[in-house]
Structure formats: C-alpha cells, structure tokens
Scaffold this motif. Sequence first.
Motif, mmCIF file in Angstrom:
data_model
loop_
_atom_site.group_PDB
_atom_site.id
_atom_site.type_symbol
_atom_site.label_atom_id
_atom_site.label_comp_id
_atom_site.label_asym_id
_atom_site.label_seq_id
_atom_site.Cartn_x
_atom_site.Cartn_y
_atom_site.Cartn_z
ATOM 1 N N PHE A 83 0.830 -1.207 0.000
ATOM 2 C CA PHE A 83 0.000 0.000 0.000
ATOM 3 C C PHE A 83 0.866 1.260 0.000
ATOM 4 C CE2 PHE A 83 -3.624 -2.620 1.642
ATOM 5 C CZ PHE A 83 -4.562 -2.223 0.705
ATOM 6 N N ARG A 84 1.899 1.289 0.844
ATOM 7 C CA ARG A 84 2.761 2.473 0.906
ATOM 8 C C ARG A 84 3.466 2.708 -0.418
ATOM 9 N NH1 ARG A 84 3.940 0.585 6.132
ATOM 10 N NH2 ARG A 84 5.851 -0.441 5.373
ATOM 11 N N SER A 85 3.946 1.639 -1.041
ATOM 12 C CA SER A 85 4.649 1.785 -2.311
ATOM 13 C C SER A 85 3.730 2.337 -3.392
ATOM 14 C CB SER A 85 5.216 0.432 -2.752
ATOM 15 O OG SER A 85 6.211 -0.010 -1.854
ATOM 16 N N VAL A 86 2.492 1.861 -3.426
ATOM 17 C CA VAL A 86 1.544 2.309 -4.448
ATOM 18 C C VAL A 86 1.111 3.752 -4.195
ATOM 19 C CG1 VAL A 86 -0.772 1.960 -5.398
ATOM 20 C CG2 VAL A 86 0.734 -0.010 -5.010
ATOM 21 N N HIS A 87 0.809 4.090 -2.944
ATOM 22 C CA HIS A 87 0.219 5.399 -2.662
ATOM 23 C C HIS A 87 1.252 6.481 -2.350
ATOM 24 C CE1 HIS A 87 -4.013 4.196 -2.721
ATOM 25 N NE2 HIS A 87 -3.573 3.040 -2.281
ATOM 26 N N THR A 88 2.280 6.139 -1.591
ATOM 27 C CA THR A 88 3.272 7.144 -1.210
ATOM 28 C C THR A 88 4.353 7.295 -2.277
ATOM 29 O OG1 THR A 88 2.890 6.660 1.134
ATOM 30 C CG2 THR A 88 4.918 7.855 0.556
ATOM 31 N N ASP A 89 4.848 6.147 -2.772
ATOM 32 C CA ASP A 89 5.945 6.185 -3.739
ATOM 33 C C ASP A 89 5.469 6.177 -5.187
ATOM 34 O OD1 ASP A 89 7.590 6.042 -1.501
ATOM 35 O OD2 ASP A 89 7.715 3.853 -1.594
ATOM 36 N N GLN A 90 4.139 6.010 -5.378
ATOM 37 C CA GLN A 90 3.569 5.987 -6.734
ATOM 38 C C GLN A 90 4.238 4.910 -7.600
ATOM 39 O OE1 GLN A 90 0.879 8.297 -7.682
ATOM 40 N NE2 GLN A 90 0.941 8.284 -5.450
ATOM 41 N N THR A 91 4.475 3.748 -7.000
ATOM 42 C CA THR A 91 5.138 2.652 -7.700
ATOM 43 C C THR A 91 4.134 1.824 -8.492
ATOM 44 O OG1 THR A 91 6.757 2.516 -5.908
ATOM 45 C CG2 THR A 91 6.648 0.651 -7.419
ATOM 46 N N ASP A 92 4.465 1.565 -9.746
ATOM 47 C CA ASP A 92 3.635 0.695 -10.577
ATOM 48 C C ASP A 92 3.969 -0.751 -10.246
ATOM 49 O OD1 ASP A 92 2.225 -0.676 -12.487
ATOM 50 O OD2 ASP A 92 3.443 0.009 -14.188
ATOM 51 N N LEU A 93 2.996 -1.482 -9.691
ATOM 52 C CA LEU A 93 3.208 -2.883 -9.328
ATOM 53 C C LEU A 93 2.243 -3.792 -10.084
ATOM 54 C CD1 LEU A 93 3.729 -2.541 -5.467
ATOM 55 C CD2 LEU A 93 5.463 -2.727 -7.253
ATOM 56 N N THR A 94 1.910 -3.414 -11.304
ATOM 57 C CA THR A 94 0.891 -4.140 -12.062
ATOM 58 C C THR A 94 1.468 -5.120 -13.074
ATOM 59 O OG1 THR A 94 0.748 -2.402 -13.749
ATOM 60 C CG2 THR A 94 -0.718 -2.211 -11.841
ATOM 61 N N THR A 95 2.789 -5.202 -13.183
ATOM 62 C CA THR A 95 3.407 -6.143 -14.119
ATOM 63 C C THR A 95 4.359 -7.065 -13.363
ATOM 64 O OG1 THR A 95 5.357 -4.785 -14.629
ATOM 65 C CG2 THR A 95 3.342 -4.343 -15.899
ATOM 66 N N GLU A 96 4.699 -8.180 -13.996
ATOM 67 C CA GLU A 96 5.623 -9.108 -13.351
ATOM 68 C C GLU A 96 6.973 -8.446 -13.101
ATOM 69 O OE1 GLU A 96 7.908 -13.381 -14.054
ATOM 70 O OE2 GLU A 96 6.273 -12.788 -15.407
ATOM 71 N N ALA A 97 7.459 -7.669 -14.065
ATOM 72 C CA ALA A 97 8.777 -7.047 -13.924
ATOM 73 C C ALA A 97 8.812 -6.074 -12.758
ATOM 74 C CB ALA A 97 9.161 -6.341 -15.225
ATOM 75 N N THR A 98 7.807 -5.191 -12.678
ATOM 76 C CA THR A 98 7.813 -4.193 -11.597
ATOM 77 C C THR A 98 7.538 -4.848 -10.248
ATOM 78 O OG1 THR A 98 5.467 -3.682 -12.030
ATOM 79 C CG2 THR A 98 7.127 -2.315 -13.122
ATOM 80 N N ALA A 99 6.661 -5.866 -10.229
ATOM 81 C CA ALA A 99 6.358 -6.554 -8.969
ATOM 82 C C ALA A 99 7.579 -7.321 -8.475
ATOM 83 C CB ALA A 99 5.172 -7.496 -9.153
ATOM 84 N N THR A 100 8.303 -7.959 -9.401
ATOM 85 C CA THR A 100 9.503 -8.718 -9.004
ATOM 86 C C THR A 100 10.579 -7.784 -8.478
ATOM 87 O OG1 THR A 100 9.026 -10.425 -10.663
ATOM 88 C CG2 THR A 100 11.268 -10.324 -9.782
ATOM 89 N N ASP A 101 10.773 -6.665 -9.151
ATOM 90 C CA ASP A 101 11.762 -5.684 -8.697
ATOM 91 C C ASP A 101 11.417 -5.199 -7.293
ATOM 92 O OD1 ASP A 101 14.042 -3.804 -9.254
ATOM 93 O OD2 ASP A 101 12.453 -2.333 -8.931
ATOM 94 N N TRP A 102 10.141 -4.941 -7.051
ATOM 95 C CA TRP A 102 9.687 -4.510 -5.729
ATOM 96 C C TRP A 102 9.932 -5.603 -4.694
ATOM 97 C CZ3 TRP A 102 6.193 -6.541 -2.301
ATOM 98 C CH2 TRP A 102 5.803 -5.713 -1.239
ATOM 99 N N ALA A 103 9.587 -6.835 -5.048
ATOM 100 C CA ALA A 103 9.747 -7.948 -4.104
ATOM 101 C C ALA A 103 11.213 -8.134 -3.722
ATOM 102 C CB ALA A 103 9.178 -9.228 -4.708
ATOM 103 N N VAL A 104 12.102 -8.033 -4.706
ATOM 104 C CA VAL A 104 13.538 -8.180 -4.427
ATOM 105 C C VAL A 104 14.004 -7.098 -3.467
ATOM 106 C CG1 VAL A 104 15.842 -8.017 -5.458
ATOM 107 C CG2 VAL A 104 14.052 -9.374 -6.587
#
Length: 224
Positions: free
Chosen positions: A128-149
């Motif tokens: 939630f913080r990444s999406v709302h505060t950091d405006q991070t796109d987590l809707t693709t495998e690449a961006t979600a994997t980068d975030w998870a790492v």
Amino acid sequence: MNSKSLLRSTVLLAIAAGIAVSPLQAGAVSHQPPSEGTQFVKLDHPQPVRESVRTEAAEFFWYDCSHSQQLEEPLQAWAQKHRADVALRRVPAIWPGSPDEGAQRGHARLYYALERLGLVERLQSSVFRSVHTDQTDLTTEATATDWAVRHGVDAQLFGRTYRSDEVARSVDEAAVEFVRYGVNELPTVVVQGEYRTSPSKAGGVEAMPEVLDYLVQQEQLRGH
C-alpha cells in the motif's frame, strides 16, 4: 465522473448499473447497535464459506484504493483481536469489464504471490505504501519482481510463484467472487458469506470494525 475515478474513490459503485452514490458520513459512529439496511446489508444470495470452525470475514480490497489502505491497519488489529474466532480472508478486487481490470489483475497476482509465499502479513502494508506514497507501478511481473527483491524476496522464487497456475486460478476466482458477493464499494467486508459492510454503510472506514464486531457476535449467537 468516469469509472476509473470511481474505482479510486471510496465509493466504488457501478455507474453502469445506475446505482446512486451517497456521500460518506465521515467520522459518524453510531451509539446504537448497527442495523440491517443502514450499517450493513444482507446478501440476496448468501455464499458458502471456506472455514467451518471459525466465522469468516472476507475483505475485498484494491491496492490502488486509498480507503482500502486506510482500513489495513485497523483491520489487522481487529483480526488480531478476533484471532481465536474469526478467519480473515482477503480478496483483491477485480471489476470485470472495467477500464482498470488489467491493473487490478496485476495487483491481484502480486497479492496471491505474496499469499502463497506466506508474506502477506509482513508486506501487505508495504505494498500500500509503495503504491500510494511512492507511486510505484506494481501491475506487471517485472515491476512486482523488482519490488519484491527490494523487500528481501528471492527473484526466482517470486517469479515462479507469480506465474504459477495456482496464482492464475486465484486471480480468476477473485473476479468471479467480486460479482457473486455483489461488491459495489471498496473496501468491503463480508461476514460469514451473508452480511456485507463498507465505509458508506458503516459511517466511514474507522467505523467498520465496530460493525464487524456486531456481525461476528450475531453469527456466533446463531451458532456458527
């Protein structure tokens, strides 16, 4: 107001269905017991629950919904208080046919990957913080994997889980449940597959735990 704006607001009502939107009564907490039709509604078609011992509370949420984010901390506290008698089940919201369905499915894949890895409790608030505060796109495998790492998850393990058939099936089931439970607002919580409450019903996000307490109590009195 277009459907994307509605999806990002507290009141996520299907304008295509012609449902009127009522303003939130922010901060309005009733001192009377919650009543059906006001603070909660009974589903026209109650749904079977997956947990036979404890009362189930199914939360429909979207990572891109600010009010879903606002409910996260009090809902976790509420679930902890009821850990002996309530099974909390989260369902990422997917509104079939909406312009944002693709993004919703991407967020749902992220959620179910975290769930299968046993990381929801640790990382849900961080998403939630990444999406709302950091405006991070987590809707693709690449961006979600980068975030998870960046949050300490092994990239290969996360990728395999994200692409797994089990996660794909869970995403498809979430879209079906969104319709079957008659969800028209986010966040929404359904107790024991029968009673549904949400911010505009309860009187604001902060009032939802009180309504949930009442619904769980009523279910237990009925012998569930």
